[in-house]
Scaffold this motif. Structure first.
Motif, PDB file in Angstrom:
ATOM      1  N   GLY A 166       0.773  -1.232   0.000  1.00 15.18           N
ATOM      2  CA  GLY A 166       0.000   0.000   0.000  1.00 15.18           C
ATOM      3  C   GLY A 166       0.799   1.273   0.000  1.00 15.18           C
ATOM      4  O   GLY A 166       0.223   2.370  -0.025  1.00 15.18           O
ATOM      5  N   ALA A 167       2.130   1.179   0.030  1.00 11.08           N
ATOM      6  CA  ALA A 167       2.958   2.385   0.046  1.00 11.08           C
ATOM      7  C   ALA A 167       2.906   3.103  -1.296  1.00 11.08           C
ATOM      8  O   ALA A 167       2.760   2.477  -2.348  1.00 11.08           O
ATOM      9  CB  ALA A 167       4.403   2.029   0.391  1.00 11.08           C
ATOM     10  N   GLU A 168       3.048   4.416  -1.243  1.00  9.54           N
ATOM     11  CA  GLU A 168       3.146   5.224  -2.461  1.00  9.54           C
ATOM     12  C   GLU A 168       4.587   5.541  -2.825  1.00  9.54           C
ATOM     13  O   GLU A 168       4.869   6.058  -3.905  1.00  9.54           O
ATOM     14  CB  GLU A 168       2.367   6.537  -2.292  1.00  9.54           C
ATOM     15  CG  GLU A 168       0.862   6.399  -2.431  1.00  9.54           C
ATOM     16  CD  GLU A 168       0.179   5.969  -1.144  1.00  9.54           C
ATOM     17  OE1 GLU A 168      -1.031   5.678  -1.196  1.00  9.54           O
ATOM     18  OE2 GLU A 168       0.838   5.917  -0.091  1.00  9.54           O
ATOM     19  N   GLY A 169       5.498   5.276  -1.923  1.00  2.00           N
ATOM     20  CA  GLY A 169       6.909   5.534  -2.169  1.00  2.00           C
ATOM     21  C   GLY A 169       7.757   4.722  -1.225  1.00  2.00           C
ATOM     22  O   GLY A 169       7.245   4.055  -0.317  1.00  2.00           O
ATOM     23  N   VAL A 170       9.081   4.755  -1.438  1.00  4.89           N
ATOM     24  CA  VAL A 170      10.001   4.035  -0.557  1.00  4.89           C
ATOM     25  C   VAL A 170      11.158   4.947  -0.164  1.00  4.89           C
ATOM     26  O   VAL A 170      11.530   5.858  -0.896  1.00  4.89           O
ATOM     27  CB  VAL A 170      10.564   2.752  -1.216  1.00  4.89           C
ATOM     28  CG1 VAL A 170       9.459   1.766  -1.505  1.00  4.89           C
ATOM     29  CG2 VAL A 170      11.344   3.074  -2.490  1.00  4.89           C
ATOM     30  N   GLN A 171      11.691   4.681   1.004  1.00  7.50           N
ATOM     31  CA  GLN A 171      12.908   5.356   1.462  1.00  7.50           C
ATOM     32  C   GLN A 171      14.029   4.345   1.487  1.00  7.50           C
ATOM     33  O   GLN A 171      13.872   3.258   2.045  1.00  7.50           O
ATOM     34  CB  GLN A 171      12.697   5.948   2.861  1.00  7.50           C
ATOM     35  CG  GLN A 171      13.959   6.578   3.457  1.00  7.50           C
ATOM     36  CD  GLN A 171      13.697   7.185   4.815  1.00  7.50           C
ATOM     37  OE1 GLN A 171      13.191   8.287   4.941  1.00  7.50           O
ATOM     38  NE2 GLN A 171      14.026   6.444   5.868  1.00  7.50           N
ATOM     39  N   ILE A 172      15.160   4.686   0.889  1.00  8.16           N
ATOM     40  CA  ILE A 172      16.298   3.768   0.886  1.00  8.16           C
ATOM     41  C   ILE A 172      17.518   4.458   1.502  1.00  8.16           C
ATOM     42  O   ILE A 172      17.709   5.658   1.355  1.00  8.16           O
ATOM     43  CB  ILE A 172      16.634   3.253  -0.531  1.00  8.16           C
ATOM     44  CG1 ILE A 172      16.958   4.408  -1.476  1.00  8.16           C
ATOM     45  CG2 ILE A 172      15.491   2.413  -1.075  1.00  8.16           C
ATOM     46  CD1 ILE A 172      17.452   3.958  -2.839  1.00  8.16           C
ATOM     47  N   GLY A 173      18.311   3.684   2.208  1.00  4.90           N
ATOM     48  CA  GLY A 173      19.505   4.224   2.836  1.00  4.90           C
ATOM     49  C   GLY A 173      20.703   3.321   2.643  1.00  4.90           C
ATOM     50  O   GLY A 173      21.705   3.706   2.041  1.00  4.90           O
ATOM     51  N   THR A 174      20.601   2.080   3.122  1.00 11.88           N
ATOM     52  CA  THR A 174      21.741   1.156   3.070  1.00 11.88           C
ATOM     53  C   THR A 174      22.252   0.948   1.648  1.00 11.88           C
ATOM     54  O   THR A 174      23.462   0.889   1.421  1.00 11.88           O
ATOM     55  CB  THR A 174      21.346  -0.198   3.695  1.00 11.88           C
ATOM     56  OG1 THR A 174      20.958   0.020   5.061  1.00 11.88           O
ATOM     57  CG2 THR A 174      22.502  -1.185   3.659  1.00 11.88           C
ATOM     58  N   ALA A 175      21.341   0.864   0.685  1.00 11.97           N
ATOM     59  CA  ALA A 175      21.752   0.639  -0.706  1.00 11.97           C
ATOM     60  C   ALA A 175      22.614   1.767  -1.245  1.00 11.97           C
ATOM     61  O   ALA A 175      23.387   1.574  -2.197  1.00 11.97           O
ATOM     62  CB  ALA A 175      20.517   0.462  -1.596  1.00 11.97           C
ATOM     63  N   LEU A 176      22.500   2.959  -0.643  1.00  8.19           N
ATOM     64  CA  LEU A 176      23.267   4.109  -1.122  1.00  8.19           C
ATOM     65  C   LEU A 176      24.623   4.241  -0.424  1.00  8.19           C
ATOM     66  O   LEU A 176      25.429   5.090  -0.811  1.00  8.19           O
ATOM     67  CB  LEU A 176      22.460   5.391  -0.923  1.00  8.19           C
ATOM     68  CG  LEU A 176      21.153   5.473  -1.721  1.00  8.19           C
ATOM     69  CD1 LEU A 176      20.379   6.721  -1.337  1.00  8.19           C
ATOM     70  CD2 LEU A 176      21.430   5.451  -3.216  1.00  8.19           C
ATOM     71  N   LEU A 177      24.879   3.417   0.575  1.00  8.43           N
ATOM     72  CA  LEU A 177      26.163   3.491   1.273  1.00  8.43           C
ATOM     73  C   LEU A 177      27.326   3.129   0.361  1.00  8.43           C
ATOM     74  O   LEU A 177      28.459   3.563   0.587  1.00  8.43           O
ATOM     75  CB  LEU A 177      26.157   2.561   2.486  1.00  8.43           C
ATOM     76  CG  LEU A 177      25.283   2.999   3.663  1.00  8.43           C
ATOM     77  CD1 LEU A 177      25.196   1.883   4.700  1.00  8.43           C
ATOM     78  CD2 LEU A 177      25.828   4.270   4.298  1.00  8.43           C
ATOM     79  N   VAL A 178      27.054   2.312  -0.667  1.00  7.29           N
ATOM     80  CA  VAL A 178      28.130   1.901  -1.577  1.00  7.29           C
ATOM     81  C   VAL A 178      28.157   2.749  -2.844  1.00  7.29           C
ATOM     82  O   VAL A 178      28.906   2.456  -3.779  1.00  7.29           O
ATOM     83  CB  VAL A 178      27.988   0.409  -1.956  1.00  7.29           C
ATOM     84  CG1 VAL A 178      28.158  -0.470  -0.729  1.00  7.29           C
ATOM     85  CG2 VAL A 178      26.640   0.132  -2.620  1.00  7.29           C
ATOM     86  N   ALA A 179      27.361   3.801  -2.895  1.00 10.82           N
ATOM     87  CA  ALA A 179      27.327   4.664  -4.083  1.00 10.82           C
ATOM     88  C   ALA A 179      28.638   5.427  -4.237  1.00 10.82           C
ATOM     89  O   ALA A 179      29.295   5.780  -3.241  1.00 10.82           O
ATOM     90  CB  ALA A 179      26.169   5.651  -3.981  1.00 10.82           C
ATOM     91  N   ASP A 180      29.004   5.695  -5.470  1.00  2.00           N
ATOM     92  CA  ASP A 180      30.235   6.447  -5.732  1.00  2.00           C
ATOM     93  C   ASP A 180      30.206   7.807  -5.062  1.00  2.00           C
ATOM     94  O   ASP A 180      31.243   8.314  -4.610  1.00  2.00           O
ATOM     95  CB  ASP A 180      30.435   6.631  -7.240  1.00  2.00           C
ATOM     96  CG  ASP A 180      30.721   5.323  -7.972  1.00  2.00           C
ATOM     97  OD1 ASP A 180      31.020   4.317  -7.287  1.00  2.00           O
ATOM     98  OD2 ASP A 180      30.647   5.310  -9.211  1.00  2.00           O
ATOM     99  N   GLU A 181      29.024   8.416  -4.992  1.00  2.00           N
ATOM    100  CA  GLU A 181      28.910   9.761  -4.430  1.00  2.00           C
ATOM    101  C   GLU A 181      28.846   9.770  -2.905  1.00  2.00           C
ATOM    102  O   GLU A 181      28.842  10.840  -2.291  1.00  2.00           O
ATOM    103  CB  GLU A 181      27.646  10.443  -4.979  1.00  2.00           C
ATOM    104  CG  GLU A 181      27.667  10.690  -6.478  1.00  2.00           C
ATOM    105  CD  GLU A 181      27.113   9.507  -7.279  1.00  2.00           C
ATOM    106  OE1 GLU A 181      26.809   9.702  -8.463  1.00  2.00           O
ATOM    107  OE2 GLU A 181      26.979   8.394  -6.704  1.00  2.00           O
ATOM    108  N   CYS A 182      28.772   8.590  -2.302  1.00  2.00           N
ATOM    109  CA  CYS A 182      28.715   8.507  -0.843  1.00  2.00           C
ATOM    110  C   CYS A 182      30.107   8.671  -0.255  1.00  2.00           C
ATOM    111  O   CYS A 182      31.053   8.003  -0.689  1.00  2.00           O
ATOM    112  CB  CYS A 182      28.105   7.176  -0.407  1.00  2.00           C
ATOM    113  SG  CYS A 182      27.888   7.036   1.373  1.00  2.00           S
ATOM    114  N   LYS A 183      30.251   9.515   0.748  1.00  2.00           N
ATOM    115  CA  LYS A 183      31.560   9.887   1.272  1.00  2.00           C
ATOM    116  C   LYS A 183      32.091   8.953   2.362  1.00  2.00           C
ATOM    117  O   LYS A 183      33.180   9.183   2.880  1.00  2.00           O
ATOM    118  CB  LYS A 183      31.504  11.302   1.843  1.00  2.00           C
ATOM    119  CG  LYS A 183      30.510  11.458   2.975  1.00  2.00           C
ATOM    120  CD  LYS A 183      30.822  12.652   3.864  1.00  2.00           C
ATOM    121  CE  LYS A 183      31.946  12.314   4.821  1.00  2.00           C
ATOM    122  NZ  LYS A 183      32.296  13.443   5.694  1.00  2.00           N
TER     123      LYS A 183
END
Length: 298
Positions: A166-183
């Protein structure tokens, strides 16, 4: 995402089609100002700020928010969430509080929130004690404003599950920890990429402050102290500054390496844009597979 979600990562998420959220944490007010202003030089798309209500700097953060007017504010660990929701809406800012119960979701809606974020205990960092799967639909049934699911969502299958709930959106955090732009420090990224299904542990349950992080020397110490009835003040003294130590210095043995259980699926490092595109493609593949395997009756 304190010490993690700064201007570069925030702007990259917004540029990729999401809403990047800056983490105010316990930053000095002027540091928050710098982050908002820098993010706006990197993207013209909407950006947001997460405010931690229990932070000693929270009042000063709101002064910066009132002045610079980010598009969205998310509220977390905020005992005064109703008052802050009303204040932010008066300033013309969209407010998405993180909620820890159905009652809190209802109260947030009554106070004027534009959406709510039920975050399940699968998430990293400070968490609730309810799992995402039963939590999201209960919140959905309780409110009429949009629901943004959080906790344990890191690929297209998780997105599909959240929308099915039933959600209209999602929040993600852990998946972005390995992003190139993550410091975050390289050691931190490596720990996320090497994590497995049981690599994280929750401490603080006995004192009502559950936190999910990588199993390491620090979490073992905290768990032992907690089991021995050590008061929260002593646990806090041991934990203070440990997230910064992990993020900035790469101390994954003694630092607080916060990550969600979804880390067991996060193996590929890539730019934010590709991470989000892969999630969307995975979502579409999941829906296509479901339609083929479970077609509607004619």
């Amino acid at each position: 995402m304190t010490w993690v979600s700064e201007a570069k990562l925030c702007a990259a998420v917004s540029e990729a089609g999401g809403i990047g959220i800056l983490a105010a944490g316990n930053l000095p007010a002027e540091s928050l100002r710098e982050q908002i202003e820098r993010a706006r030089t990197l993207t013209r798309k909407p950006i947001g700020v997460n405010i931690v209500g229990l932070s000693p700097n929270c009042p000063n953060h709101f002064k910066i928010i009132q002045e610079l007017r980010p598009d969205v504010v998310t509220l977390g660990a905020d005992p005064n969430f109703q008052e802050h929701i009303s204040m932010l809406t008066e300033w013309g800012i969209k407010v998405f509080p993180l909620v820890a119960s159905v009652l809190m979701a209802r109260l947030s809606q009554e106070a004027g929130a534009h959406a709510v974020i039920p975050e399940g205990q699968e998430a990293g960092g400070h968490i609730s004690d309810i799992s995402t799967m039963p939590f999201v639909p209960q919140v959905k049934d309780a409110v009429s404003i949009p629901v943004i699911a959080a906790g344990g969502i890191g690929d297209g299958r998780g997105m599909a599950a959240a929308f099915a709930l039933g959600a209209e959106g999602v929040q993600i955090g852990t998946a972005l920890l390995v992003a190139d732009e993550c410091k975050v420090h390289e050691n931190y990224k490596k720990a996320v990429a090497e994590a497995e299904d049981r690599s994280t542990v929750v401490t603080g349950l006995a004192v009502g402050k559950p936190t999910r992080a990588l199993r390491n020397k620090l979490t073992r110490q905290l768990k032992k102290m907690e089991d021995n009835g050590v008061p929260w003040t002593e646990l806090e003294m041991l934990a203070v500054g440990k997230l910064r130590e992990a993020v900035q210095e790469g101390n994954i043995r003694d630092g607080s390496v916060m990550m969600g259980q979804i880390a067991g699926l996060i193996k590929t490092r890539a730019p934010v844009k590709k991470i989000i595109e892969d999630m969307l493609e995975g979502y579409l593949r999941t829906i296509e597979t479901l339609n083929k395997e479970y077609p509607r009756n004619p």
